[in-house]
Design a protein around this motif. Structure first.
Motif, PDB file in Angstrom:
ATOM      1  N   PRO A 201       0.814  -1.233   0.000  1.00 49.41           N
ATOM      2  CA  PRO A 201       0.000   0.000   0.000  1.00 49.41           C
ATOM      3  C   PRO A 201       0.839   1.272   0.000  1.00 49.41           C
ATOM      4  CG  PRO A 201      -0.858  -1.582   1.587  1.00 49.41           C
ATOM      5  CD  PRO A 201       0.471  -2.104   1.132  1.00 49.41           C
TER       6      PRO A 201
ATOM      7  N   SER B 202       0.739   3.907  -3.036  1.00 47.06           N
ATOM      8  CA  SER B 202       0.324   5.294  -2.797  1.00 47.06           C
ATOM      9  C   SER B 202       1.378   6.277  -3.304  1.00 47.06           C
ATOM     10  CB  SER B 202       0.065   5.518  -1.307  1.00 47.06           C
ATOM     11  OG  SER B 202       1.233   5.304  -0.548  1.00 47.06           O
ATOM     12  N   TYR B 203       2.655   5.933  -3.144  1.00 46.22           N
ATOM     13  CA  TYR B 203       3.715   6.793  -3.681  1.00 46.22           C
ATOM     14  C   TYR B 203       3.610   6.898  -5.194  1.00 46.22           C
ATOM     15  CZ  TYR B 203       5.937   5.827   0.856  1.00 46.22           C
ATOM     16  OH  TYR B 203       6.206   5.692   2.187  1.00 46.22           O
TER      17      TYR B 203
ATOM     18  N   ILE C  84       0.967   6.337  -7.195  1.00 45.85           N
ATOM     19  CA  ILE C  84      -0.239   7.043  -7.633  1.00 45.85           C
ATOM     20  C   ILE C  84      -0.075   8.539  -7.454  1.00 45.85           C
ATOM     21  CG2 ILE C  84      -2.690   7.397  -7.149  1.00 45.85           C
ATOM     22  CD1 ILE C  84      -2.874   4.441  -6.437  1.00 45.85           C
ATOM     23  N   TYR C  85       0.443   8.938  -6.299  1.00 43.62           N
ATOM     24  CA  TYR C  85       0.649  10.373  -6.046  1.00 43.62           C
ATOM     25  C   TYR C  85       1.685  10.953  -7.014  1.00 43.62           C
ATOM     26  CZ  TYR C  85       2.166  14.663  -3.795  1.00 43.62           C
ATOM     27  OH  TYR C  85       2.518  15.965  -3.545  1.00 43.62           O
TER      28      TYR C  85
ATOM     29  N   SER D  54       9.552   7.446  -0.606  1.00 41.85           N
ATOM     30  CA  SER D  54       8.604   8.560  -0.571  1.00 41.85           C
ATOM     31  C   SER D  54       9.263   9.861  -1.034  1.00 41.85           C
ATOM     32  CB  SER D  54       8.072   8.730   0.865  1.00 41.85           C
ATOM     33  OG  SER D  54       7.275   9.881   0.979  1.00 41.85           O
TER      34      SER D  54
END
Length: 227
Positions: A111, A115-116, A118-119, A223
């Motif tokens: 996850p 998320s990294y 997608i962002y 990140s």
């Protein structure tokens, strides 16, 4: 084959009460073991823990850079705390080590990496494309570098999960193998075995902290690349 089945049954999450699995609950039981006074009344233990958290906060803030969101370091500090607590709990007898299973480590790594991605691709598309070709790469090698960087990026959650699970299960497996030889040894060899087991336990305690730190630091670095 039967011996190997019995050996790996140590890591088998099959304990249950009324058909309800209870092994995975050890992730949350650890918080119940921390006394409430630790959080409410200042003490040397709490001061030491807050000092460690402050050091980690400053280090993660440096890794994330000046463009990071305020308070984002606390997510990685919490991640380090949770993994370290679970790793330590696994050193106690009859407590299931969640971090030695891919189902747990992949549920943490996937996850975050997703998320990294997608962002990054939605908000920093040009920056993400630039990451696929290192600076100074010759034009002939650019297609190969894009392929290599893409594969390297896609296996990141797998490497995070495997690194944590493999390091935790390796030490537990070695201690289990040595412990199973105890009944067949003499008293002299039993003393040597006990000393070796204590040394391995100290090593596993260090590995528990190191692996939780490595997992949190690599997550922080991944990140920082999307900012």
């Amino acid at each position: 084959m039967k011996m190997m089945t019995n050996l790996f049954s140590t890591f088998d999450p099959m304990s249950s009460i009324m058909s309800m699995p209870i092994n995975w609950s050890s992730s949350m039981v650890g918080m119940a073991m921390v006394p409430m006074m630790f959080w409410l009344i200042p003490s040397r233990l709490s001061a030491m823990w807050f000092t460690v958290m402050s050091i980690l906060h400053n280090e993660f803030k440096t890794l994330l850079g000046s463009k990071s969101f305020n308070g984002s370091t606390f997510m990685f500090v919490s991640l380090f705390t949770m993994i370290a607590l679970i790793n330590f709990l696994g050193l106690f007898p009859y407590i299931f080590t969640n971090s030695s299973h891919m189902a747990f480590t992949m549920a943490l790594a996937m996850p975050m990496w997703l998320s990294y991605m997608i962002y990054g691709w939605m908000n920093q598309t040009a920056h993400m494309f630039a990451h696929l070709v290192p600076q100074g790469t010759p034009g002939v090698l650019m297609p190969f570098m894009v392929l290599i960087e893409t594969i390297s990026n896609m296996i990141r959650p797998g490497t995070l999960a495997v690194r944590l699970a493999a390091n935790m299960i390796a030490g537990h497996l070695l201690m289990t193998l040595l412990g199973n030889t105890g009944p067949s040894l003499s008293y002299t060899m039993m003393t040597v075995l006990l000393m070796v087991q204590i040394a391995l336990l100290m090593l596993e305690s260090a590995v528990s902290i190191i692996q939780s730190y490595v997992f949190a630091v690599l997550s922080t670095l991944y990140s920082s690349e999307v900012n």
